[in-house]
Design a protein around this motif. Sequence first.
Motif, PDB file in Angstrom:
ATOM      1  N   SER A   2      71.038  -9.538 -15.886  1.00 26.76           N
ATOM      2  CA  SER A   2      71.859  -8.918 -14.837  1.00 26.76           C
ATOM      3  C   SER A   2      71.445  -9.333 -13.424  1.00 26.76           C
ATOM      4  O   SER A   2      71.599  -8.551 -12.468  1.00 26.76           O
ATOM      5  N   GLN A   3      70.938 -10.528 -13.289  1.00 27.53           N
ATOM      6  CA  GLN A   3      70.627 -11.076 -11.972  1.00 27.53           C
ATOM      7  C   GLN A   3      71.150 -12.501 -11.891  1.00 27.53           C
ATOM      8  O   GLN A   3      71.342 -13.163 -12.907  1.00 27.53           O
ATOM      9  N   GLY A   4      71.366 -12.983 -10.677  1.00 24.02           N
ATOM     10  CA  GLY A   4      71.757 -14.365 -10.501  1.00 24.02           C
ATOM     11  C   GLY A   4      70.577 -15.284 -10.731  1.00 24.02           C
ATOM     12  O   GLY A   4      69.426 -14.877 -10.596  1.00 24.02           O
ATOM     13  N   PRO A   5      70.832 -16.539 -11.082  1.00 19.85           N
ATOM     14  CA  PRO A   5      69.727 -17.490 -11.274  1.00 19.85           C
ATOM     15  C   PRO A   5      68.936 -17.656  -9.983  1.00 19.85           C
ATOM     16  O   PRO A   5      69.492 -17.650  -8.891  1.00 19.85           O
ATOM     17  N   GLN A  40      66.435 -17.035 -14.730  1.00 15.39           N
ATOM     18  CA  GLN A  40      67.372 -15.917 -14.662  1.00 15.39           C
ATOM     19  C   GLN A  40      66.866 -14.740 -15.467  1.00 15.39           C
ATOM     20  O   GLN A  40      66.573 -14.873 -16.661  1.00 15.39           O
TER      21      GLN A  40
END
Lengths: 116, 111
Positions: free
Chosen positions: B41-44, B38
């Motif tokens: 500010s991003q999804g895994p 991750q």
Amino acid sequence: GAVVSQHPSRVICKSGTSVKIECRSLDFQATTMFWYRQFPKKSLMLMATSNEGSKATYEQGVEKDKFLINHASLTLSTLTVTSAHPEDSSFYICSARAWRGGETQYFGPGTRLLVL
Amino acid sequence: LAKTTQPISMDSYEGQEVNITCSHNNIATNDYITWYQQFPSQGPRFIIQGYKTKVKNEVASLFIPADRKSSTLSLPRVSLSDTAVYYCLVGGDTGRRALTFGSGTRLQVQP
């Protein structure tokens, strides 16, 4: 394959308003989707499990009347934050289960919610 | 749900191999081991998944001993762009259980 999208990517709203976040599985069908919440520099916290055609299952401490989840189709789940307050500001991430040799969750890019 | 334990943070330099070990003593027979990456500010992002022995893809390798009570994610020749948080998760059998995220390992790659 196994792409999950979220919309919007970022939203700013006034306190007291409701915000809807969409989660879509683009190239596969998902009978189950999950909604997570993440605070800065913290890990993801599961909020609820969204099952297509039935009621969502909420984790302990998550208010079901505040965080409304609808999973009306095999490719779409929505999370509505009702009467949002500043403390609801967070990063919301959805995921969907897919089978790729083993069962795996694929995550959306997340939605940043800021409540003023 | 099987609980996982990982180092909180690791530091490395560009070009080095990084190995992150995860303990999961209570892993169930049906559980797979999955690693995610991750960025802020991003999804895994899914990296690799395995059940036993060794799994390898274009990004990483996953080593799982016979008792499956631990696993090691190996990242060959890391670059600055590999700076991220890495999560080890177990679960995801044919039921509908969600994955439980631990604290993850914050990898910092220096030039």
